[in-house]
Design an enzyme around this catalytic site. Structure first.
Site, mmCIF file in Angstrom:
data_model
loop_
_atom_site.group_PDB
_atom_site.id
_atom_site.type_symbol
_atom_site.label_atom_id
_atom_site.label_comp_id
_atom_site.label_asym_id
_atom_site.label_seq_id
_atom_site.Cartn_x
_atom_site.Cartn_y
_atom_site.Cartn_z
ATOM 1 C CB SER A 162 -8.174 0.946 5.968
ATOM 2 O OG SER A 162 -8.799 2.194 6.061
ATOM 3 C CE LYS B 83 -3.783 1.964 2.811
ATOM 4 N NZ LYS B 83 -4.649 1.736 3.986
ATOM 5 C CB SER C 253 -7.872 3.581 2.905
ATOM 6 O OG SER C 253 -7.000 2.993 3.875
#
Lengths: 462, 64
Positions: free
Chosen positions: A178, A79, A154
């Site tokens: 997330s 990420k 996210s």
């Protein structure tokens, strides 16, 4: 053997026996990225050249008898909030477009030491909060099961890239859901481990006291492999915990007989009702656990709205503190969703924050008392399958409390596991939550479930 | 703890925070104020003594 859609455990076995080369595996992933990622936008930056170099190095090491373990030669994604030496780490934001860290995040360093190959930096919501946004330097990731659908966030690029088989796993982060939300919508497994188990040094966080570094992969077994490499005390991270790290893979016995499972239906049937497909899939999972010899009992906690308010006030106040300076000087350089949510965060007072932290203490006590009678609890991750991406609005985050936030408040380990599909073929999920530092039991329960159900056999057609 | 504020007052608050927000966007942000209101009411519900850091202060219930 085709290297498409291998799990980490499967690939590791083949690599160890030298029936699959890391070079072959990395090339296969790069080819899939080339073919598919234009449709799902899961990558911000593909590191093809360095991945090939590392794959050749891994191949030589393994050939010369220096096999490092189950992650050696395994392609993964990060990420884009995990700092990487000499490689931009953007948080999917114009604000950070030119940020090139000098060193790797501590957990990235550990993944590299374990032999994992970094395939690239994957999409996130802006600063792990603002998304899905269409006004950022990169488009939002799309769901491989239906590209008109939301990935969840996210860790949007992590969920999409793993589901599409572009990487075999990834490092992600979870402040209020997330990891678990994109895991649920994209039909992968994702664990938010116990707070402080994985170092956050070098990981751009959203909220100081709620952020958990964690992992995502196709299976719970693969999550265990990744967690093994990343978990461990880091004296330079103030919230890192010096707690013994068990052998997570050894815990995956497939046997859950005698475990006590609490089913927290109240959250998803009364407080924030989930759709029928989700409720039915979870009920089927409960029956499955009964058949496997678990004892099942219904449990209750304070209403979800109270957990949601507590978590959101803390999240917003802490995030505002992080971004305050840039919001004042570069407001229009943020995407609209992020900056509008942050503007509202500016309305939160010191007293609001203190009241929320006081409530947090009560809620955490309540949860820990309940957990004395259970090994894990089971609840929903999200209320429904992935919605259409354009239906997700600026204030969707505030409108309904998240089913995932309670366990960021308590710092407990929680995993999202696929528990079926809708009639239209979108994944459904359940959440398994454990006691703090008992991540091994959470993984054991999730793995046992995955082994005896057919859900891991299906992959998206893109 | 309701923030019954109009767009003009909201603009002043944001100016005090140092945020320069165009009027059109401010009207959009104003739609979200009610969510903040709800959350702050929620965290202000009566709490036990265990949430006061020193566990010493307890106001009489009828004063709260």
């Amino acid at each position: 053997m085709s290297s498409d859609f291998l799990t980490i455990a499967q690939a590791a076995k083949l690599i160890q026996k030298r029936e699959l080369s890391p070079v072959e595996l990395v090339d296969s992933c790069l080819q899939r990225i080339e073919q598919i990622d234009g449709k799902i936008n899961s990558f911000i930056r593909v590191l093809g050249d360095s991945a090939r170099v590392e794959a050749r190095k891994a191949e030589r090491e393994i050939a010369s008898g220096h096999y490092k373990g189950l992650l050696h030669g395994i392609p993964i994604g990060l990420k884009d909030v995990y700092e990487t030496a000499d490689i931009p780490t953007t948080c999917h934001s114009k604000i950070m477009m030119n940020h090139v860290p000098k060193v790797d995040a501590y957990s990235v360093m550990r993944l590299k030491q374990a032999g994992a190959i970094i395939m690239g930096k994957v999409a996130t919501h802006e600063f792990a909060f603002g998304g899905p946004s269409f006004d950022l330097p990169w488009p939002p990731a799309r769901n491989p099961w239906d590209i008109s659908c939301f990935t969840g966030g996210s860790s949007s690029g992590s969920g999409a890239s793993i589901a599409a088989g572009l990487v075999l796993g990834g490092a992600a982060g979870d402040t209020g859901g997330s990891i678990r939300t994109p895991a649920a919508y994209c039909g992968v497994s994702g664990i938010k481990p116990t707070f402080g188990l994985i170092s956050r040094r070098g990981v751009f966080i959203l909220a100081y006291s709620l952020d958990h570094a964690g992992v995502m992969a196709w299976t719970a077994e693969d999550c265990a492999i990744l967690l093994q490499a990343m978990a461990g005390f880091d004296p330079e991270d103030p919230v890192s915990t010096n707690h013994p790290i068990p052998d997570y893979c050894a815990a995956l016995t497939g046997d859950v007989k005698g475990l006590r499972i609490g089913v927290l239906r109240q959250f998803y049937t009364t407080d924030m009702p989930a759709n029928a497909a989700t409720c039915n899939a979870i009920e089927e999972a409960v029956k499955q656990f009964e058949e496997m010899g678990c004892s099942i009992q219904e449990v209750q906690l304070s209403p979800l709205t109270e957990w949601g308010a507590c978590g959101n006030i803390i999240l917003l106040a802490e995030a505002y503190a992080i971004h305050e300076a840039n919001l004042r000087t570069r407001f229009s350089d943020f995407g609209e969703i992020f900056r509008d949510r942050m503007a509202l965060a500016g309305l939160i007072t010191g007293a609001d924050y203190i009241q929320a932290t006081r409530r947090r203490r009560e809620l955490t006590d309540e949860f820990e008392k309940m957990m004395r009678n259970f090994d894990v609890i089971l609840t929903a991750v999200v209320r429904n399958e992935a919605p259409k991406i354009e239906k997700v609005g600026t204030f969707s985050f505030f409108e309904k409390p998240l089913l995932t936030m309670p366990f960021n408040i308590t710092g407990s380990p929680a995993i999202s596991v696929c528990c079926g599909y809708t009639e239209t073929g979108l994944p459904l999920a359940m959440q398994i939550v454990g006691k703090r530092f008992d991540d091994a039991t959470v993984l054991r329960v999730a793995d046992a479930y995955e082994r005896c159900t057919p859900w891991r056999q299906r992959r998206p057609v893109i | 703890m309701k923030m019954t504020i109009n767009d003009q007052q909201l603009k002043i608050i944001f100016e005090q925070l140092g945020l320069e927000i165009p009027d059109e966007e401010l009207r959009n942000i104003a739609q979200g104020v009610k969510f903040i209101d709800e959350m702050r009411s929620e965290v202000r519900k009566l709490k036990s003594n265990s949430t006061e850091p020193a566990h010493t202060v307890s106001f009489p219930k009828d004063k709260q």
